[in-house]
Motif scaffolding. Structure first.
Motif, PDB file in Angstrom:
ATOM      1  N   SER B  28      59.149 -57.687   5.847  1.00 23.59           N
ATOM      2  CA  SER B  28      58.234 -57.692   6.969  1.00 23.59           C
ATOM      3  C   SER B  28      57.051 -58.607   6.664  1.00 23.59           C
ATOM      4  O   SER B  28      56.478 -58.569   5.565  1.00 23.59           O
ATOM      5  CB  SER B  28      57.710 -56.276   7.232  1.00 23.59           C
ATOM      6  N   LEU B  29      56.688 -59.408   7.629  1.00 24.78           N
ATOM      7  CA  LEU B  29      55.527 -60.280   7.488  1.00 24.78           C
ATOM      8  C   LEU B  29      54.240 -59.499   7.729  1.00 24.78           C
ATOM      9  O   LEU B  29      53.158 -60.086   7.785  1.00 24.78           O
ATOM     10  CB  LEU B  29      55.654 -61.471   8.442  1.00 24.78           C
ATOM     11  N   SER B  30      54.346 -58.182   7.855  1.00 27.72           N
ATOM     12  CA  SER B  30      53.169 -57.329   7.983  1.00 27.72           C
ATOM     13  C   SER B  30      52.790 -56.675   6.662  1.00 27.72           C
ATOM     14  O   SER B  30      51.763 -55.986   6.581  1.00 27.72           O
ATOM     15  CB  SER B  30      53.438 -56.231   9.021  1.00 27.72           C
ATOM     16  N   THR B  31      53.614 -56.874   5.645  1.00 28.70           N
ATOM     17  CA  THR B  31      53.354 -56.260   4.344  1.00 28.70           C
ATOM     18  C   THR B  31      52.253 -57.039   3.619  1.00 28.70           C
ATOM     19  O   THR B  31      52.326 -58.272   3.512  1.00 28.70           O
ATOM     20  CB  THR B  31      54.621 -56.255   3.492  1.00 28.70           C
ATOM     21  N   SER B  32      51.270 -56.312   3.113  1.00 31.27           N
ATOM     22  CA  SER B  32      50.133 -56.940   2.442  1.00 31.27           C
ATOM     23  C   SER B  32      50.569 -57.885   1.325  1.00 31.27           C
ATOM     24  O   SER B  32      51.411 -57.530   0.489  1.00 31.27           O
ATOM     25  CB  SER B  32      49.219 -55.860   1.874  1.00 31.27           C
ATOM     26  N   TRP B  55      50.461 -62.373   5.944  1.00 33.14           N
ATOM     27  CA  TRP B  55      50.673 -61.102   6.632  1.00 33.14           C
ATOM     28  C   TRP B  55      49.515 -60.734   7.567  1.00 33.14           C
ATOM     29  O   TRP B  55      49.732 -60.051   8.568  1.00 33.14           O
ATOM     30  CB  TRP B  55      50.862 -59.987   5.584  1.00 33.14           C
ATOM     31  N   ASN B  56      48.312 -61.186   7.233  1.00 27.28           N
ATOM     32  CA  ASN B  56      47.133 -60.818   8.029  1.00 27.28           C
ATOM     33  C   ASN B  56      46.796 -61.882   9.076  1.00 27.28           C
ATOM     34  O   ASN B  56      45.677 -61.915   9.599  1.00 27.28           O
ATOM     35  CB  ASN B  56      45.938 -60.595   7.105  1.00 27.28           C
ATOM     36  N   ASP B  57      47.773 -62.746   9.358  1.00 36.82           N
ATOM     37  CA  ASP B  57      47.646 -63.823  10.357  1.00 36.82           C
ATOM     38  C   ASP B  57      46.751 -64.980   9.894  1.00 36.82           C
ATOM     39  O   ASP B  57      46.445 -65.876  10.698  1.00 36.82           O
ATOM     40  CB  ASP B  57      47.168 -63.306  11.713  1.00 36.82           C
ATOM     41  N   LYS B  73      53.731 -67.784  14.255  1.00 37.81           N
ATOM     42  CA  LYS B  73      54.666 -66.693  14.009  1.00 37.81           C
ATOM     43  C   LYS B  73      55.203 -66.165  15.323  1.00 37.81           C
ATOM     44  O   LYS B  73      54.451 -65.994  16.291  1.00 37.81           O
ATOM     45  CB  LYS B  73      53.944 -65.568  13.265  1.00 37.81           C
ATOM     46  N   THR B  75      56.654 -62.952  16.205  1.00 39.59           N
ATOM     47  CA  THR B  75      56.842 -61.634  15.590  1.00 39.59           C
ATOM     48  C   THR B  75      58.127 -60.966  16.012  1.00 39.59           C
ATOM     49  O   THR B  75      58.892 -60.450  15.197  1.00 39.59           O
ATOM     50  CB  THR B  75      55.659 -60.720  15.938  1.00 39.59           C
ATOM     51  N   ASN B  78      61.164 -62.395  14.161  1.00 40.80           N
ATOM     52  CA  ASN B  78      61.111 -62.635  12.703  1.00 40.80           C
ATOM     53  C   ASN B  78      61.267 -64.115  12.387  1.00 40.80           C
ATOM     54  O   ASN B  78      62.156 -64.522  11.610  1.00 40.80           O
ATOM     55  CB  ASN B  78      62.181 -61.818  11.978  1.00 40.80           C
TER      56      ASN B  78
END
Lengths: 107, 118
Positions: B28-32, B55-57, B73, B75, B78
């Motif tokens: 996931s591109l949301s993972t820190s 991940w934080n844009d 991105k 979202t 993916n």
């Protein structure tokens, strides 16, 4: 921008010998975010070492990394025929996440 | 299982804009701490870092190409997309995407060769 300078440009060795590759950074590499990659012709780079000295999953223990700050070394003990390739260092802690210019290890 | 795959045109004319897409799975591109980077390699030359989507844009660019590069991105799909404007034959290269984590660039796509020629 952190400039990475690799030496030598080419290393001519025989199977069974040890290879020592150097990577020098123009500024301190934070948190040792220094990686080494192997690339063979027609292939994507393959991660060997991260955080300066940690081997990536599946990488043989003949590959080892050391160093901190601005000076880093990749050592390949007992070269195998499949180790002849180009090796790049990269700092991935500070953007731009620059690569060195590469060292070719040839027979 | 983490995979990345690049797609885009193989031939582009000078002055045109290149759009290459990185489709990824298994993370996931949301993972820190995680990002997707673009790296290119001109024929016979070294790896050149281009851009990174975090991940934080946050977006980061190569200073030498920043005026011509955009990374975005998608979202829901993916995907991470790189555009490079005002192409020149010197932009002929294999364009790779890779996952960036605190453990380096452990996963790479196979690369896509883009030729800039009239």
């Amino acid at each position: 921008e952190i400039v990475l300078t690799q030496s030598p440009g080419t290393l001519s060795l025989s199977p069974g010998e040890r290879a020592t590759l150097s990577c020098r950074a123009s500024q301190r590499v934070g948190s040792s975010y220094l990686a080494w990659y192997q690339q063979k012709p027609g292939q994507a780079p393959r991660l060997l070492i991260y955080a300066a000295s940690s081997r990536a999953t599946g990488i043989p223990d003949r590959f080892s990394g050391s160093g901190s700050g601005t000076d880093f070394t990749l050592t390949i003990n007992r070269l195998e025929p499949e180790d002849f390739a180009v090796y790049y260092c990269q700092q991935y802690g500070t953007s731009p996440q620059t690569f060195g210019q590469g060292t070719k290890v040839e027979i | 299982q983490i995979t990345l795959k690049e797609s885009g045109p193989t031939l582009v004319k000078p002055t045109q804009t290149l759009t290459v897409t990185c489709s990824f799975s298994g993370f996931s591109l949301s993972t820190s701490g995680v990002g997707v980077a673009w790296v290119r390699q001109r024929p016979g030359k070294a790896l050149e870092w281009l851009a990174l989507y975090y991940w934080n844009d946050d977006k980061h660019y190569s200073p030498s190409l920043e005026s011509r590069l955009t990374i975005t991105k998608e979202t829901s799909k993916n995907q991470v997309v790189l555009t490079l404007t005002n192409l020149d034959p010197v932009d002929t290269a294999t364009y790779y995407c890779a996952q960036r984590s605190k453990n380096g660039y452990n996963f790479w796509g196979q690369g896509t060769l883009v030729t800039v020629s009239s």
